[in-house]
Design a protein around this motif. Sequence first.
Motif, PDB file in Angstrom:
ATOM      1  N   PRO A 202      -0.381   6.090   0.352  1.00 38.57           N
ATOM      2  CA  PRO A 202      -1.279   6.558  -0.714  1.00 38.57           C
ATOM      3  C   PRO A 202      -1.813   7.960  -0.433  1.00 38.57           C
ATOM      4  O   PRO A 202      -1.856   8.414   0.711  1.00 38.57           O
ATOM      5  CB  PRO A 202      -2.414   5.530  -0.690  1.00 38.57           C
ATOM      6  CG  PRO A 202      -2.454   5.070   0.739  1.00 38.57           C
ATOM      7  CD  PRO A 202      -1.017   5.053   1.184  1.00 38.57           C
TER       8      PRO A 202
ATOM      9  N   LEU B  73       0.818  -1.212   0.000  1.00 40.08           N
ATOM     10  CA  LEU B  73       0.000   0.000   0.000  1.00 40.08           C
ATOM     11  C   LEU B  73       0.852   1.261   0.000  1.00 40.08           C
ATOM     12  O   LEU B  73       0.551   2.244  -0.682  1.00 40.08           O
ATOM     13  CB  LEU B  73      -0.930  -0.010   1.224  1.00 40.08           C
ATOM     14  CG  LEU B  73      -1.861   1.176   1.398  1.00 40.08           C
ATOM     15  CD1 LEU B  73      -2.895   1.205   0.278  1.00 40.08           C
ATOM     16  CD2 LEU B  73      -2.542   1.118   2.765  1.00 40.08           C
TER      17      LEU B  73
ATOM     18  N   ALA C 104      -7.908   4.913   0.673  1.00 35.54           N
ATOM     19  CA  ALA C 104      -6.776   3.995   0.803  1.00 35.54           C
ATOM     20  C   ALA C 104      -5.985   4.288   2.078  1.00 35.54           C
ATOM     21  O   ALA C 104      -5.508   3.365   2.750  1.00 35.54           O
ATOM     22  CB  ALA C 104      -5.874   4.115  -0.427  1.00 35.54           C
TER      23      ALA C 104
ATOM     24  N   ASP D 162      -4.889   8.814  -1.789  1.00 38.76           N
ATOM     25  CA  ASP D 162      -6.340   8.643  -1.774  1.00 38.76           C
ATOM     26  C   ASP D 162      -6.835   8.484  -0.335  1.00 38.76           C
ATOM     27  O   ASP D 162      -6.342   7.618   0.406  1.00 38.76           O
ATOM     28  CB  ASP D 162      -6.725   7.414  -2.596  1.00 38.76           C
ATOM     29  CG  ASP D 162      -8.226   7.162  -2.552  1.00 38.76           C
ATOM     30  OD1 ASP D 162      -8.986   7.987  -3.078  1.00 38.76           O
ATOM     31  OD2 ASP D 162      -8.630   6.129  -1.954  1.00 38.76           O
TER      32      ASP D 162
END
Length: 430
Positions: A222, A219, A227, A224
Motif C-alpha cells: 500500500p 494488503l 497501512a 498509505d
Amino acid sequence: MRPRSLRLAFVLACAAGRAASAADFSADFGQAARPVTVKGWVKNPPPGAPGAVDFSAYKGRVVLLERWATWCGPCVAKIPALIDLQAKYKDDLALVSLSEEEAEKVRSYFKKTTLKKLDPSRPDTPLEEAVNYSAAVMDPKDPSIDVYFGFLRGVPSFYVIGRDGRIARAVVGSYDEVLREVERLLSASGPTAAEQKDARESTSIEKEKGRLTKEVTKLGSPSDPAARAAGAVKHLRLAEIAERSLARRPWEFDARDDRLRALESAWHLSEAAERPALRRRIAAARDELFAFNASTRTYPLSWSQFAEMVLPGDYALMDPPLALKAIERAQNPAKASDGDRVWDMVHMTTARVYLMNGRPVEAAAWAEKALKEVHPVRRGYLTARAEYHRALAAMAGDLAGVRAEGRKRLASDAAAAKALSGGRAARLEL
C-alpha cells in the motif's frame, strides 16, 4: 517453496459427492481427513477411487500426502528417498504425491529423468519405472485441495494422516520432520502424549502463520503510510512466529526461511529510519541460514537457490559477496546439493552472481552455458539471453546500459519464442 493464505471454503465430504461447509473442517490436527479430488492419476492409482484420494479407504495405514512440482529442486531431490520410504513400509504406508502441473508434463518428467540423475549412487532407472507410490495431478483451486494446501502453499509440503484417518501433522519443506512423524506413527506404541502435543502446537503455529500471511497478501504494497506501518507490524509478527518454531525445533529450515522473508517484507514497508536496524537483522538471518545449510547433509536449499535468495529485486537488499560464497559451494562437487545437480537454471544464476560481483568475463561464460542447456521456448532460455547480453555490456564498460540492453534483448527473444511456440505468449522477467 512458500506457505500463503488459509482460505476457509467448503470441501467435498464423501465419494458420493455431498458438500460440507468449511465450518466443520479446516484440515486441523486431529480432524478426520476429508477426500481430495484429483484431475487424473500419473502413477499407481489406488483401487476404487479414480477421481479422488479417499482417506477412509486407507484405514489402518499411515498416509503421506505430498504437494510437489517438477521444477522444484528440493522436491525432485527427495524422490529417491520417498521411493525408499514407500518400499520400507510397504502396505503400512500409502504415499500420495500431488502436482498442479499438467499430467503429460509429470509423465514426461518421469519418463526422461532417471534415479541416477537425482542421486549418482543410484541405478540409471527411469522414474516411470522406479516410482512405487501414487502420483496424481490436481487443481489447486478445487475446494477439496484448497482446504488442505490453502495455507501450505510452498513445495514440497505434506500432510501426515494417522492409521485412524485423522490428521497428525502438517509440514512445509522439512522432509526430516515428515520422516520422524511417519516413523512415530508406524512404531508399535504409536506417538506419545508429548509427541501428540508437539504435533498439535506445530499445526497451530502453521495455521496462525497462514492467517497472517493471508492478511499481508491481501494488503499488498500500500501507499498509505498507516497501512504500510500496519503491514510492517504483521510481517514482524510473522518473523516472531518463525522464531517460535525455531525455539521448538532448531533443526527447521523453513522457519529460518520464513523469518528471512518476513524481515525483508517488513523492510520494504518500513520508514527510512527503521530500515538500518532491519537490514542488520536481515544480514544476520542470511548468515545464520547459510551456516545452517552448510551444516546439514540434507541441504534443504540448493546453493544456487540460496544465491538467488540473497539477490532480490531491490538493490538495497542485495548481498553479492554472500551469493558468490553460495555459488562457489554449488560448483564444488563435495559441497554441492542435490538441487544444484538437477536444477536447470543453475548456470543462469551463476552468470548473474558473477555479474553482480563485478566479474563479467565469468558471467558471460556461464550465460553461454545456460544458452546451450535450456530449450529456446522456455523462460529460462530467454532470461539467460538477457543475462548474457548484460554481461557483454558490462565487459564493454557501459554499466549504465547493462539493464537497458538486457530488456532490449529480452523483448527480441520474446518475439522469437512466441513464434517458436506456435503463438503462445512467453512469460518473461528481468
